[in-house]
Design an enzyme around this catalytic site. Sequence first.
Site, short mmCIF file in Angstrom:
data_model
loop_
_atom_site.label_atom_id
_atom_site.label_comp_id
_atom_site.label_asym_id
_atom_site.label_seq_id
_atom_site.Cartn_x
_atom_site.Cartn_y
_atom_site.Cartn_z
CG ASP A 1 -2.13 0.90 1.07
OD1 ASP A 1 -2.34 1.42 -0.04
OD2 ASP A 1 -2.85 1.10 2.06
CG ASN B 1 -7.83 -2.03 -5.36
OD1 ASN B 1 -6.91 -2.82 -5.12
ND2 ASN B 1 -8.09 -1.01 -4.55
#
Length: 247
Positions: free
Chosen positions: A21, A69
């Site tokens: 991330d 996502n």
Amino acid sequence: MNKKLLIDLQNTPKHVAIIMDGNGRWAKGKGMNRIFGHRNALTAIRESVKAASQVNIEAVTLYAFSTENWNRPKLEVDALMSLLINSLKKELPDFMKNGVRINSIGAIENLPKKAQKVLTDVITETKNNKDIVLTFALSYGSREEIVNTIKNISKKVVNKQLNIEEINEKTINNHLYTFNLPDIDLMIRTSGEQRISNFLLWQMAYAELYFTNTLWPDFREEHFYDAIIDYQNRERRFGKTSEQITE
Ligand code: IPE
Ligand code: IPE
Ligand code: MG
């Protein structure tokens, strides 16, 4: 100092999962767009796999694209898919040289056809590699995986291939996308966020969690070793007392 020397090779995790991330924030910090951040994620992947291999870790699983996502802007989703295709192709010779077997988990059928093809090819090409298994979680969501698992088990019950009474934890393990992987021992998340984000909920039941503020594009071998060293300083009790463990 070489941090690798601080690692006890007899006590390394078998399976490390990583939530990669911080690409967007890394790019933004440099006045660039988010996609620039994704493009700079590859070095961190290479370094992590190399580091893992060197301390005899059997499996590394990378969260590369979540079911959630898909809700990002189309431009970013498309860029991520192109990057996936190009990187897998580009890295294949190194996977072969370094004994890396590629594997994937997730609703792969939702990826663009071209990505599916490259992925299947790389999985086939690397299938006899033995040093480490590198799994990409793509269009992966743990809840989706569990729904899928329940459907597949239910079908077997309906078809009388399986009795309800026979269903146990092993049955569930065997029907998850991760059926051929050991449980997660260590989960690393970069960028300072402290959450699981729908990643491997079942498989992480007893994982040690490690959070670092380092943004994924900055993550290097030494950061990976820091996480392993931290892991080795934990006492995994699995419900027992400390005395029972040290006895
Ligand atoms: C992780 O970085 C990569 C993917 C989720 C594909 P992000 O893109 O989430 O970066 P931040 O969290 O916005 O900084
Ligand atoms: C999780 O990162 C998914 C991947 C790393 C591929 P996100 O950046 O999408 O997670 P949230 O939504 O901030 O929790
Ligand atoms: Mg993020």
